[in-house]
Design an enzyme around this catalytic site. Structure first.
Site, PDB file in Angstrom:
ATOM      1  N   ILE A  87       0.611  -1.204  -0.140  1.00 29.31           N
ATOM      2  CA  ILE A  87      -0.131   0.008  -0.086  1.00 29.31           C
ATOM      3  C   ILE A  87       0.429   1.155   0.076  1.00 29.31           C
ATOM      4  O   ILE A  87       2.048   1.127   0.262  1.00 29.31           O
ATOM      5  CB  ILE A  87      -0.740   0.135   0.606  1.00 29.31           C
ATOM      6  CG1 ILE A  87      -1.669  -1.385   0.667  1.00 29.31           C
ATOM      7  CG2 ILE A  87      -1.576   0.354   1.730  1.00 29.31           C
ATOM      8  CD1 ILE A  87      -2.469  -1.263   2.085  1.00 29.31           C
ATOM      9  N   SER A  89       2.740   3.187  -2.325  1.00 33.68           N
ATOM     10  CA  SER A  89       3.865   2.485  -2.718  1.00 33.68           C
ATOM     11  C   SER A  89       4.482   2.804  -4.329  1.00 33.68           C
ATOM     12  O   SER A  89       5.399   3.113  -4.607  1.00 33.68           O
ATOM     13  CB  SER A  89       5.138   1.124  -2.427  1.00 33.68           C
ATOM     14  OG  SER A  89       4.565   0.572  -0.565  1.00 33.68           O
ATOM     15  N   LEU A  91       2.499   1.249  -6.067  1.00 33.32           N
ATOM     16  CA  LEU A  91       2.841   0.665  -7.138  1.00 33.32           C
ATOM     17  C   LEU A  91       1.066  -0.064  -8.035  1.00 33.32           C
ATOM     18  O   LEU A  91       0.454  -1.367  -7.937  1.00 33.32           O
ATOM     19  CB  LEU A  91       3.274  -1.028  -6.438  1.00 33.32           C
ATOM     20  CG  LEU A  91       4.696  -0.919  -6.208  1.00 33.32           C
ATOM     21  CD1 LEU A  91       4.538  -2.077  -5.360  1.00 33.32           C
ATOM     22  CD2 LEU A  91       5.830  -0.364  -7.877  1.00 33.32           C
ATOM     23  N   SER A  94      -4.694   0.910  -4.921  1.00 32.47           N
ATOM     24  CA  SER A  94      -6.480   1.177  -4.267  1.00 32.47           C
ATOM     25  C   SER A  94      -6.126   1.587  -6.184  1.00 32.47           C
ATOM     26  O   SER A  94      -7.623   0.834  -6.193  1.00 32.47           O
ATOM     27  CB  SER A  94      -5.568   3.187  -4.785  1.00 32.47           C
ATOM     28  OG  SER A  94      -4.641   3.283  -3.443  1.00 32.47           O
ATOM     29  N   ASP A 137      -3.534   3.931 -13.013  1.00 32.85           N
ATOM     30  CA  ASP A 137      -3.271   3.222 -12.481  1.00 32.85           C
ATOM     31  C   ASP A 137      -4.821   2.275 -12.864  1.00 32.85           C
ATOM     32  O   ASP A 137      -4.933   1.126 -13.498  1.00 32.85           O
ATOM     33  CB  ASP A 137      -3.595   3.993 -11.216  1.00 32.85           C
ATOM     34  CG  ASP A 137      -2.281   4.142 -10.745  1.00 32.85           C
ATOM     35  OD1 ASP A 137      -1.080   4.388 -11.895  1.00 32.85           O
ATOM     36  OD2 ASP A 137      -2.095   3.953  -9.148  1.00 32.85           O
TER      37      ASP A 137
END
Ligand code: PMV
Length: 284
Positions: A87, A89, A91, A94, A137
Site C-alpha cells: 500500500i 508505494s 504500485l 488503490s 492506474d
C-alpha cells in the site's frame, strides 16, 4: 464471486506525464483479490480493518460500491480483500482494489460490465477519492499489459524487474512539490520534462544495456525535479556501486525503486514481471 486485478509500475515518465509528456507503464504480477458476496448489510474486510461503508478506512471500496449502485442498486454486500500489492508505494494498490471490487460485484449481482465500463467507473472512483487523477492506474489494472501513455500504445517488455520498497509517502504532496518548482522555473523544468518524454518514447525499442542507461538518466532527472532525497540518493548510489542501475517509480519521496533483474537481485528486493492479464474472475 472472486475477482483479481494487477498492480503497476511506472518505468519512465512519472511527473512529466502530468504535464502532457509520455510515460511507459506496465502491469505487474502482484494482484489484489476481492471476494464479493450477497449480504443483508455492507461489510468490508481487508488488511486495513473490518468496517461497513467507510470513507476513512476504505474510501476506494466505498466509492466503488456507490458507483456500482449506478448500474444496480444493492442493499448489502460482503467484500473481502487479500492483496499482494504493498500500500502507498506507487504500485497501484488503490486502483487494483477498485477494479477487482467492481468486477467481483458485477459477477455476484449479475450485471454485465465490460472492461471499458469497469475502467471508466474505476476512474470516476479515483477522482471521487483523490479529486484529480490521470487514470493510468485503473486503465493498467483493468487491461493489463505494458503501454505508452497518453496514446495507449501497447508495447512488449522482455524484462523482469526487482523492486525495493522504501517507505510510504503521499503522491499528492510530491505532485504539489513539482508544481511548485515548475512555477518558479517553468522553462527549465519543462525542458527536463521534454528529456523525460524522449526517454519514455525511446525505452520500448531498447535492449537491456540501453534500457539501463535510460533508467540512470531518468533517475538523474527525477533528482533534478526534487522528488528524490538525500536518503534515496544514498540508497541509489549504494546500489550503483554494487553494479545495479535503479530509479524511483511513481511519485517519489519514498515508495519504490526498481531495476532490471539479471541473475542477481539486491537484498530485500522482490521480483516482478510485466503482467499481460488485467482484471479477471478467479475460480475460487
Ligand atoms: O506513485 P504513484 O503510483 O501514485 O504515481 C504517481 C505518478 C505521477 O506521475 C507522479 C502522478 C500522475 O497522476 O501521473
Amino acid at each position: 464471486m472472486i475477482a483479481s486485478a494487477p498492480g503497476k509500475i511506472i518505468l519512465f515518465g512519472e511527473h512529466a506525464v502530468v504535464y502532457g509528456r509520455h510515460a511507459l507503464v506496465s502491469a505487474i504480477d502482484l494482484r489484489c483479490r476481492v471476494e464479493a458476496k450477497k449480504c443483508s448489510e455492507f461489510r468490508v474486510i481487508s488488511p486495513l480493518g473490518a468496517t461497513g461503508l467507510d470513507l476513512k478506512v476504505h474510501p476506494y471500496i466505498t466509492f466503488a460500491i456507490k458507483r456500482f449502485c449506478d448500474f444496480r442498486k444493492i442493499e448489502g454486500a460482503e467484500i473481502i480483500v487479500k492483496s499482494e500489492i504493498p500500500i502507498a508505494s506507487g504500485l497501484g494498490s488503490s486502483a487494483a482494489v477498485t477494479v477487482a471490487t467492481l468486477k467481483a460485484l458485477s459477477y455476484e449481482f449479475g450485471v454485465e460490465l465490460d472492461n471499458e465500463e469497469i475502467f471508466e467507473t474505476a476512474k470516476k472512483v479515483e477522482i471521487d477519492v483523490q479529486g484529480r487523477a490521470s487514470g493510468i492506474d485503473p486503465f493498467i489494472s483493468t487491461f493489463g499489459g505494458s503501454w505508452i501513455f497518453p496514446e495507449r500504445k501497447k508495447v512488449e517488455l522482455p524484462f523482469q524487474f526487482f523492486l525495493i520498497r522504501l517507505w510510504e509517502r503521499s503522491t499528492k504532496a510530491m505532485v504539489e512539490k513539482v508544481a511548485n518548482l515548475r512555477q518558479r522555473y517553468t522553462e527549465a523544468v519543462d525542458k527536463i520534462f521534454d528529456a523525460i518524454d524522449l526517454i519514455a518514447l525511446k525505452a520500448p525499442n531498447c535492449g537491456l544495456e540501453e534500457f539501463e542507461e535510460l533508467i540512470y538518466m531518468n533517475q538523474s532527472l527525477l533528482r533534478a525535479i526534487g522528488v528524490s532525497s538525500p536518503e534515496i540518493d544514498e540508497i541509489v548510489s549504494k546500489l550503483e556501486k554494487d553494479g545495479f542501475k535503479v530509479k524511483l517509480t511513481g511519485a517519489g519521496g519514498g515508495g519504490c525503486i526498481f531495476g532490471i533483474f539479471q541473475n542477481k537481485k539486491p537484498d530485500g528486493s522482490i521480483l516482478v514481471r510485466p503482467e499481460l492479464e488485467g482484471v479477471r474472475i478467479e475460480d475460487s
